[in-house]
Each structure stands twice: as structure tokens, then as C-alpha cells.
Design an enzyme around this catalytic site. Structure first.
Site, PDB file in Angstrom:
ATOM      1  N   LYS A  38       0.870  -1.186   0.000  1.00 18.08           N
ATOM      2  CA  LYS A  38       0.000   0.000   0.000  1.00 18.08           C
ATOM      3  C   LYS A  38       0.900   1.227   0.000  1.00 18.08           C
ATOM      4  O   LYS A  38       1.736   1.400   0.880  1.00 18.08           O
ATOM      5  CB  LYS A  38      -0.885  -0.005   1.244  1.00 18.08           C
ATOM      6  CG  LYS A  38      -1.790   1.217   1.359  1.00 18.08           C
ATOM      7  CD  LYS A  38      -2.780   1.066   2.500  1.00 18.08           C
ATOM      8  CE  LYS A  38      -2.308   1.600   3.821  1.00 18.08           C
ATOM      9  NZ  LYS A  38      -2.127   3.043   3.910  1.00 18.08           N
ATOM     10  N   ASP A  65      -3.275   4.377  -1.984  1.00 17.29           N
ATOM     11  CA  ASP A  65      -4.221   4.837  -0.951  1.00 17.29           C
ATOM     12  C   ASP A  65      -4.211   6.363  -0.863  1.00 17.29           C
ATOM     13  O   ASP A  65      -3.576   6.936   0.007  1.00 17.29           O
ATOM     14  CB  ASP A  65      -3.775   4.187   0.374  1.00 17.29           C
ATOM     15  CG  ASP A  65      -4.617   4.579   1.573  1.00 17.29           C
ATOM     16  OD1 ASP A  65      -5.753   5.044   1.382  1.00 17.29           O
ATOM     17  OD2 ASP A  65      -4.129   4.410   2.706  1.00 17.29           O
ATOM     18  N   ASP A  70     -13.628  14.915  -3.948  1.00 12.73           N
ATOM     19  CA  ASP A  70     -13.785  16.214  -4.612  1.00 12.73           C
ATOM     20  C   ASP A  70     -15.068  16.143  -5.436  1.00 12.73           C
ATOM     21  O   ASP A  70     -15.814  15.170  -5.332  1.00 12.73           O
ATOM     22  CB  ASP A  70     -12.554  16.499  -5.497  1.00 12.73           C
ATOM     23  CG  ASP A  70     -12.285  17.999  -5.647  1.00 12.73           C
ATOM     24  OD1 ASP A  70     -13.251  18.755  -5.859  1.00 12.73           O
ATOM     25  OD2 ASP A  70     -11.107  18.406  -5.567  1.00 12.73           O
TER      26      ASP A  70
HETATM   27  O1  C5P Z   1       1.415   0.525  11.030  1.00 12.67           O
HETATM   28  P1  C5P Z   1      -0.006   0.042  10.991  1.00 12.67           P
HETATM   29  O2  C5P Z   1      -0.135  -1.454  10.824  1.00 12.67           O
HETATM   30  O3  C5P Z   1      -0.813   0.561  12.149  1.00 12.67           O
HETATM   31  O4  C5P Z   1      -0.550   0.713   9.657  1.00 12.67           O
HETATM   32  C1  C5P Z   1      -1.804   0.534   9.149  1.00 12.67           C
HETATM   33  C2  C5P Z   1      -1.943   1.271   7.856  1.00 12.67           C
HETATM   34  O5  C5P Z   1      -3.319   1.339   7.545  1.00 12.67           O
HETATM   35  C3  C5P Z   1      -1.445   2.715   7.860  1.00 12.67           C
HETATM   36  O6  C5P Z   1      -0.973   3.023   6.550  1.00 12.67           O
HETATM   37  C4  C5P Z   1      -2.672   3.508   8.197  1.00 12.67           C
HETATM   38  O7  C5P Z   1      -2.652   4.808   7.694  1.00 12.67           O
HETATM   39  C5  C5P Z   1      -3.748   2.686   7.484  1.00 12.67           C
HETATM   40  N1  C5P Z   1      -5.096   2.835   7.999  1.00 12.67           N
HETATM   41  C6  C5P Z   1      -5.456   2.556   9.303  1.00 12.67           C
HETATM   42  N2  C5P Z   1      -6.760   2.702   9.696  1.00 12.67           N
HETATM   43  C7  C5P Z   1      -7.688   3.092   8.817  1.00 12.67           C
HETATM   44  C8  C5P Z   1      -7.339   3.360   7.502  1.00 12.67           C
HETATM   45  C9  C5P Z   1      -6.024   3.217   7.122  1.00 12.67           C
HETATM   46  O8  C5P Z   1      -4.622   2.179  10.096  1.00 12.67           O
HETATM   47  N3  C5P Z   1      -8.929   3.165   9.196  1.00 12.67           N
END
Ligand code: C5P
Length: 245
Positions: A38, A65, A70
Site C-alpha cells: 500500500k 491509498d 472532490d
Molecule cells: O502501522 P499500521 O499497521 O498501524 O498501519 C496501518 C496502515 O493502515 C497505515 O498506513 C494507516 O494509515 C492505514 N489505515 C489505518 N486505519 C484506517 C485506515 C487506514 O490504520 N482506518
């Protein structure tokens, strides 16, 4: 038994500030290993479309992502450009409305060209950083957070999207309100006993499987590990294990 959409590879959140760091991370894996990564705003806004080309040239699948939101016309043409990059999955904010989401889908179809499969399109429902209290106070949405999330998922389905980004805990309700095939991609994944960092409601890969997630997104547990390949394999094994049950 495997379900339709389930992706066997955990999606690695490539949350690095620069191309150099992202690529050095990827180089730790065997060149034969095809990952699903991602790429978020931080890396894309710094490095631009070249980072996508480079990751693609290594053979990896990409979820870009950027959470577009918009007016429909702008989103449509932005999606045309993103589809052209050859990524596998992109997303928008469901709060942009059904017409905007339909325009996003149309932009993707036009962007890839005739006969080509277009990237999967997901919608972000309520951000996990939004509490029910804030949603009610600031957005003047008077239903519960869960009802709002399910409503956004239904709008996304009406607009022809493939699924949503959500918490693993919301998967059951979302699939019941849409369809079992409607993709639920869930971040907030941690192995038993791992550090939570800023995530509040986490699940293990095994639990995500039980809750019927289709894709799991894992960032820091892999990217900040001293042995990313080992942790990635461990998460992947746990995520896939129940397939043969
Ligand atoms: O490091 P970690 O496993 O917490 O990262 C999760 C990823 O998923 C990050 O890129 C974060 O921005 C993304 N994310 C999230 N929760 C959401 C949407 C996206 O943790 N609801």
C-alpha cells in the site's frame, strides 16, 4: 473454504518518507516474492508516479491509498490518471457521495483503456480517527458510528464500488448489509502480544480471518521489525492457516 475475493498476501503499508527507504525495505525480500503493498500520500506526494513504476517493475501489486474526495468531474479525471499508472487498487471517501463514487469508477474504466481490467475501487467510510461523539457533533450525523459506516458501505455498493476500508469488527455488519462478495479491507492488524502503537481496536490475522476480512493491511509490525521477512511470513501464515480447516 476460500471465499471469492480473499487475498492471500497481507498488504504491507509502505509508510516510508522516501523512495530510497521504501526500496531498501523491499530489497530485503527474495526477488521472487510477489508482495502486495500500500502506497499512501506521504510516499506518493514526495516521489510521484515514478515510485509506482519502480515498485511495479519489481513485480509487486499496489494499493494506491490516496482517498480522493472532490466534485465528481475532478475525481473522474484524477482516477483516469491513476488507472493509467497500472495500480491494482485505489480508493475514495464515501462521504463524497454516490455520484462522486460513480464518477470515480467511470474514470478508472476510461483510464485503463478498452478490454483492460480496471483497478479495484474501495471507499473509506468513517475514518477510524473519528469518534462517534465527534461525528455527531461535527458532521451532525445523529445515528451511531456503526450505522453511518454501514450506510456509507451501502452507498459505495450502489455506486458500483468493489468494497470498503473498515475495521475488522465491522465486516459482519457490512457484508450482511451489502453482500458477502463486497470487499472488506481491514487495517489495525497485530500479532498476539505485539505493540499497538496508535491503533486502538486491533485484531490478530487469525481473528481477521474469522471475522471474514478479505484483505488485511499491516504496516509497522512488518516495516519496523528487525526481521521484516520473518514477521511478514508469520502474519501471512496465520492469515492463511484456517483455509484448510
Ligand atoms: O502501522 P499500521 O499497521 O498501524 O498501519 C496501518 C496502515 O493502515 C497505515 O498506513 C494507516 O494509515 C492505514 N489505515 C489505518 N486505519 C484506517 C485506515 C487506514 O490504520 N482506518
Amino acid at each position: 473454504m476460500a471465499r471469492n475475493a480473499r487475498e492471500t498476501r497481507p498488504v504491507i503499508a509502505l509508510d516510508f518518507p522516501s523512495r530510497q527507504e521504501a526500496i531498501s525495505f523491499l530489497e530485503q525480500f527474495s526477488p521472487a516474492e510477489r508482495l502486495f503493498v500500500k502506497v499512501g500520500m506521504e510516499l506518493f506526494y514526495r516521489e510521484g508516479p515514478e515510485i509506482i513504476q519502480q515498485i511495479k517493475s519489481l513485480g509487486h501489486s499496489i494499493f494506491l491509498d490516496l482517498k480522493l474526495h472532490d466534485i465528481p468531474n475532478t475525481v473522474k479525471f484524477a482516477m483516469c490518471r491513476l488507472a493509467n499508472l497500472g495500480v491494482d487498487m485505489v480508493n475514495v471517501h464515501a462521504a463524497g457521495g454516490i455520484e462522486m463514487m460513480e464518477a470515480a469508477r467511470l474514470g478508472l474504466v476510461e483510464g485503463v483503456g478498452k478490454g483492460q481490467p480496471s483497478p479495484k475501487l474501495l471507499a473509506v467510510t468513517q475514518l477510524t480517527s473519528t469518534s462517534e461523539e465527534n461525528m455527531q457533533k461535527e458532521q451532525l450525523i445523529s445515528v451511531s458510528l456503526e450505522e453511518s459506516v454501514v450506510n456509507y458501505a451501502q452507498n459505495a455498493q450502489k455506486a458500483g464500488l468493489d468494497g470498503v476500508v473498515c475495521s475488522a469488527f465491522e465486516v459482519g455488519k457490512i457484508k450482511a448489509a451489502t453482500s458477502q462478495e463486497f470487499i472488506c479491507l481491514t487495517p489495525g492488524i497485530r500479532l498476539e502480544g505485539a505493540r499497538l502503537e496508535d491503533q486502538k481496536r486491533v485484531v490478530t490475522p487469525k481473528m481477521a480471518q474469522k471475522l471474514k476480512s478479505d484483505y488485511i493491511v499491516v504496516g509497522r509490525p512488518v516495516t519496523r521489525s528487525v526481521d521484516p521477512v520473518k514477521i511478514y511470513q508469520k502474519i501471512k501464515e496465520e492469515w492463511m492457516k484456517m483455509d484448510n480447516d
